[in-house]
Design an enzyme around this catalytic site. Structure first.
Site, PDB file in Angstrom:
ATOM      1  N   GLY A  15       2.268  -0.414   0.783  1.00 26.85           N
ATOM      2  CA  GLY A  15       2.112  -1.317   1.925  1.00 26.85           C
ATOM      3  C   GLY A  15       3.408  -1.665   2.613  1.00 26.85           C
ATOM      4  O   GLY A  15       3.513  -2.724   3.250  1.00 26.85           O
ATOM      5  N   ASN A  17       4.603  -0.234   5.277  1.00 30.12           N
ATOM      6  CA  ASN A  17       4.318  -0.276   6.725  1.00 30.12           C
ATOM      7  C   ASN A  17       3.546  -1.535   7.089  1.00 30.12           C
ATOM      8  O   ASN A  17       3.746  -2.105   8.162  1.00 30.12           O
ATOM      9  CB  ASN A  17       3.535   0.971   7.159  1.00 30.12           C
ATOM     10  CG  ASN A  17       4.458   2.151   7.406  1.00 30.12           C
ATOM     11  OD1 ASN A  17       5.226   2.142   8.366  1.00 30.12           O
ATOM     12  ND2 ASN A  17       4.406   3.137   6.526  1.00 30.12           N
ATOM     13  N   ARG A  67     -19.463   7.204   1.373  1.00 31.20           N
ATOM     14  CA  ARG A  67     -18.391   6.886   2.320  1.00 31.20           C
ATOM     15  C   ARG A  67     -18.838   5.889   3.392  1.00 31.20           C
ATOM     16  O   ARG A  67     -18.176   4.889   3.660  1.00 31.20           O
ATOM     17  CB  ARG A  67     -17.888   8.177   2.978  1.00 31.20           C
ATOM     18  CG  ARG A  67     -16.608   8.018   3.755  1.00 31.20           C
ATOM     19  CD  ARG A  67     -16.121   9.346   4.315  1.00 31.20           C
ATOM     20  NE  ARG A  67     -15.879  10.347   3.285  1.00 31.20           N
ATOM     21  CZ  ARG A  67     -14.809  10.371   2.482  1.00 31.20           C
ATOM     22  NH1 ARG A  67     -13.887   9.449   2.606  1.00 31.20           N
ATOM     23  NH2 ARG A  67     -14.671  11.296   1.570  1.00 31.20           N
ATOM     24  N   ARG A  93      -7.870   7.369   2.645  1.00 29.28           N
ATOM     25  CA  ARG A  93      -9.316   7.635   2.580  1.00 29.28           C
ATOM     26  C   ARG A  93      -9.737   8.238   3.906  1.00 29.28           C
ATOM     27  O   ARG A  93      -9.329   7.766   4.975  1.00 29.28           O
ATOM     28  CB  ARG A  93     -10.108   6.325   2.452  1.00 29.28           C
ATOM     29  CG  ARG A  93     -10.043   5.663   1.130  1.00 29.28           C
ATOM     30  CD  ARG A  93     -11.045   6.210   0.161  1.00 29.28           C
ATOM     31  NE  ARG A  93     -12.435   6.078   0.591  1.00 29.28           N
ATOM     32  CZ  ARG A  93     -13.416   6.849   0.136  1.00 29.28           C
ATOM     33  NH1 ARG A  93     -13.154   7.808  -0.712  1.00 29.28           N
ATOM     34  NH2 ARG A  93     -14.653   6.664   0.543  1.00 29.28           N
ATOM     35  N   LEU A  95     -12.330   8.560   6.851  1.00 33.13           N
ATOM     36  CA  LEU A  95     -13.253   7.550   7.386  1.00 33.13           C
ATOM     37  C   LEU A  95     -14.515   8.211   7.911  1.00 33.13           C
ATOM     38  O   LEU A  95     -14.481   9.337   8.422  1.00 33.13           O
ATOM     39  CB  LEU A  95     -12.560   6.786   8.528  1.00 33.13           C
ATOM     40  CG  LEU A  95     -11.329   5.987   8.107  1.00 33.13           C
ATOM     41  CD1 LEU A  95     -10.514   5.575   9.320  1.00 33.13           C
ATOM     42  CD2 LEU A  95     -11.744   4.763   7.296  1.00 33.13           C
ATOM     43  N   ASN A 109      -3.087   5.216  13.325  1.00 32.03           N
ATOM     44  CA  ASN A 109      -2.618   5.651  12.010  1.00 32.03           C
ATOM     45  C   ASN A 109      -1.159   6.060  12.144  1.00 32.03           C
ATOM     46  O   ASN A 109      -0.727   6.487  13.215  1.00 32.03           O
ATOM     47  CB  ASN A 109      -3.441   6.853  11.541  1.00 32.03           C
ATOM     48  CG  ASN A 109      -2.983   7.371  10.183  1.00 32.03           C
ATOM     49  OD1 ASN A 109      -2.734   6.587   9.269  1.00 32.03           O
ATOM     50  ND2 ASN A 109      -2.838   8.684  10.052  1.00 32.03           N
ATOM     51  N   HIS A 111       1.681   8.655  10.451  1.00 33.26           N
ATOM     52  CA  HIS A 111       1.745   9.855   9.616  1.00 33.26           C
ATOM     53  C   HIS A 111       3.213  10.267   9.476  1.00 33.26           C
ATOM     54  O   HIS A 111       3.951  10.258  10.464  1.00 33.26           O
ATOM     55  CB  HIS A 111       0.921  10.976  10.272  1.00 33.26           C
ATOM     56  CG  HIS A 111       0.865  12.209   9.435  1.00 33.26           C
ATOM     57  ND1 HIS A 111       0.009  12.335   8.357  1.00 33.26           N
ATOM     58  CD2 HIS A 111       1.576  13.356   9.494  1.00 33.26           C
ATOM     59  CE1 HIS A 111       0.192  13.515   7.805  1.00 33.26           C
ATOM     60  NE2 HIS A 111       1.134  14.161   8.477  1.00 33.26           N
ATOM     61  N   ASP A 147      -5.713  13.404  11.551  1.00 28.01           N
ATOM     62  CA  ASP A 147      -4.316  13.419  12.019  1.00 28.01           C
ATOM     63  C   ASP A 147      -4.175  14.106  13.382  1.00 28.01           C
ATOM     64  O   ASP A 147      -3.092  14.567  13.746  1.00 28.01           O
ATOM     65  CB  ASP A 147      -3.382  14.124  11.003  1.00 28.01           C
ATOM     66  CG  ASP A 147      -3.333  13.379   9.666  1.00 28.01           C
ATOM     67  OD1 ASP A 147      -3.518  12.149   9.666  1.00 28.01           O
ATOM     68  OD2 ASP A 147      -3.116  14.037   8.630  1.00 28.01           O
ATOM     69  N   ALA A 175      12.189   5.108   9.453  1.00 28.65           N
ATOM     70  CA  ALA A 175      11.798   5.347  10.848  1.00 28.65           C
ATOM     71  C   ALA A 175      10.391   4.798  11.109  1.00 28.65           C
ATOM     72  O   ALA A 175      10.133   4.196  12.164  1.00 28.65           O
ATOM     73  CB  ALA A 175      11.859   6.838  11.160  1.00 28.65           C
TER      74      ALA A 175
HETATM   75  C1  GAR Z   1       3.721   6.326   4.632  1.00 36.11           C
HETATM   76  O1  GAR Z   1       4.761   7.265   4.586  1.00 36.11           O
HETATM   77  C2  GAR Z   1       2.659   6.791   5.580  1.00 36.11           C
HETATM   78  O2  GAR Z   1       3.134   7.469   6.718  1.00 36.11           O
HETATM   79  C3  GAR Z   1       1.881   7.728   4.720  1.00 36.11           C
HETATM   80  O3  GAR Z   1       1.813   7.087   3.464  1.00 36.11           O
HETATM   81  C4  GAR Z   1       2.968   6.279   3.301  1.00 36.11           C
HETATM   82  C5  GAR Z   1       2.514   4.887   2.950  1.00 36.11           C
HETATM   83  O4  GAR Z   1       3.599   4.073   2.606  1.00 36.11           O
HETATM   84  N1  GAR Z   1       0.567   7.966   5.256  1.00 36.11           N
HETATM   85  C6  GAR Z   1      -0.045   9.133   5.205  1.00 36.11           C
HETATM   86  O5  GAR Z   1       0.419  10.122   4.665  1.00 36.11           O
HETATM   87  C7  GAR Z   1      -1.402   9.143   5.872  1.00 36.11           C
HETATM   88  N2  GAR Z   1      -1.934  10.470   5.945  1.00 36.11           N
HETATM   89  P1  GAR Z   1       3.444   2.501   2.606  1.00 36.11           P
HETATM   90  O6  GAR Z   1       2.211   2.159   1.741  1.00 36.11           O
HETATM   91  O7  GAR Z   1       4.699   1.989   1.969  1.00 36.11           O
HETATM   92  O8  GAR Z   1       3.264   2.052   4.006  1.00 36.11           O
END
Ligand code: GAR
Length: 313
Positions: A15, A17, A67, A93, A95, A109, A111, A147, A175
């Site tokens: 978490g 982000n 789901r 997950r 959706l 989202n 990525h 994505d 970033a």
């Molecule tokens: C992040 O790097 C995010 O971009 C990636 O998971 C990580 C979560 O980190 N998401 C994906 O790959 C989605 N397909 P966080 O829990 O510390 O935010």
């Protein structure tokens, strides 16, 4: 000053982000508040942080639930918290189509690559294996295409000689934390652009049974398969300067009385007017989306083949 957007964040793990979005929301002038953090993993460390920061949380293990059923639980929580926009932040997950349609145009989202390169998982391994010298982070609208939704922002990150997937991931994450709050702020601030209004109309219209979309005289039109058009999205049609939704009233009498009652909201569409269609303005700043949903449903019912309308309502 318009009400702030109410952001719901879905996480599966750390978490970080989510934390970046949350702390950015507490800076002066943020156009959104974080009102709910939800997870499919009750052990996600980000939940404890959100709770410690006084944010409502919801957690439920997705295992054992179909789901769509699990997504309906999440959706109910988002609705209860009066969430207006959703940010996926490491939500691992897939959706269901219904959930994606319901939040179309309002769910993003992040990525950890420069999309469209390296979709899916094991992204940093793939970047290094490909010998890329630049990677990055991308924020996109969520659509049924994994994505693959429209890109709203991206930030480039150099690959450093000797990088491992872990060192690259850590740098990309820096970033991500800069990019995500910025893009979310831009998105929620743009809720009244024609693109955002169309996305919202589309998500409601296409949620109706057997509904489909095609262009009609340059405007996005919504019709019932095997039936007729029930709505048109009209933006500056023939340079009238208006963004609105056209739906079917019962006839010209109702059309006239609606316009008389609320001339700031309703209008007579120039080309469809004589047939009893009514225009509802979407460019008034504040749109009552339940009201729009009600009109779409009513117009759908009037346009669907009788057998289908009777089956559904
Ligand atoms: C992040 O790097 C995010 O971009 C990636 O998971 C990580 C979560 O980190 N998401 C994906 O790959 C989605 N397909 P966080 O829990 O510390 O935010």
């Amino acid at each position: 000053m318009p009400d702030k957007a109410r952001l719901g964040i879905l996480i599966s793990g750390t978490g970080s982000n989510m934390a970046a979005l949350l702390y950015a929301s507490r800076l002066p002038d943020s156009p959104y508040d974080v009102v709910l953090v939800a997870s499919n993993n009750p052990a996600a460390p980000g939940l404890a942080l959100a709770a410690a920061e006084g944010i409502d949380t919801f957690a439920r293990d997705h295992r054992g639930l179909p789901r769509a059923e699990f997504d309906a639980l999440i959706d109910a929580e988002l609705t209860r918290a009066r969430v207006t926009h959703v940010a996926l932040a490491g939500y691992m997950r897939l959706l269901s189509d219904g959930f994606v349609a319901r939040w179309a145009g309002r769910m993003v989202n992040i990525h950890p690559s420069l999309l469209p390169a390296h979709k899916g998982t094991h992204v940093h391994e793939a970047v290094l294996a490909a010998g890329d010298t630049v990677s990055g982070a991308t924020v996109h609208l969520v659509t049924a295409d994994l994505d693959g939704g429209p890109i709203l922002g991206a930030l480039r990150v150099a690959v450093v000689p000797g990088d491992t997937p872990a060192t690259l991931a850590a740098r990309v994450l820096h970033a991500e934390h800069q990019l995500y709050p910025r893009v979310v702020a831009e998105l929620v601030g743009s809720a009244t652009t024609p693109e955002a209004l169309l996305a919202r109309v589309r998500s409601l219209a296409l949620a109706l049974p057997e509904a489909d979309e095609k262009l009609s005289h340059g405007s996005p039109g919504f019709f019932v398969r095997g039936g007729k058009f029930f709505a048109y999205f009209s933006h500056d049609h023939h340079h009238d300067g208006v963004t609105g939704l056209l739906v079917k009233a019962s006839g010209v009498e109702e059309q006239a009385s609606l316009i008389e009652r609320d001339p700031d909201l309703y209008y007579r569409p120039a080309y469809l007017g004589p047939s009893g269609w009514i225009g509802i303005r979407l460019d008034t700043g504040e749109v009552d989306w339940d009201h729009i949903d009600g009109w779409l449903t009513r117009s759908w019912r009037a346009s669907a083949p009788k057998r289908l309308a009777a089956m559904v309502f």
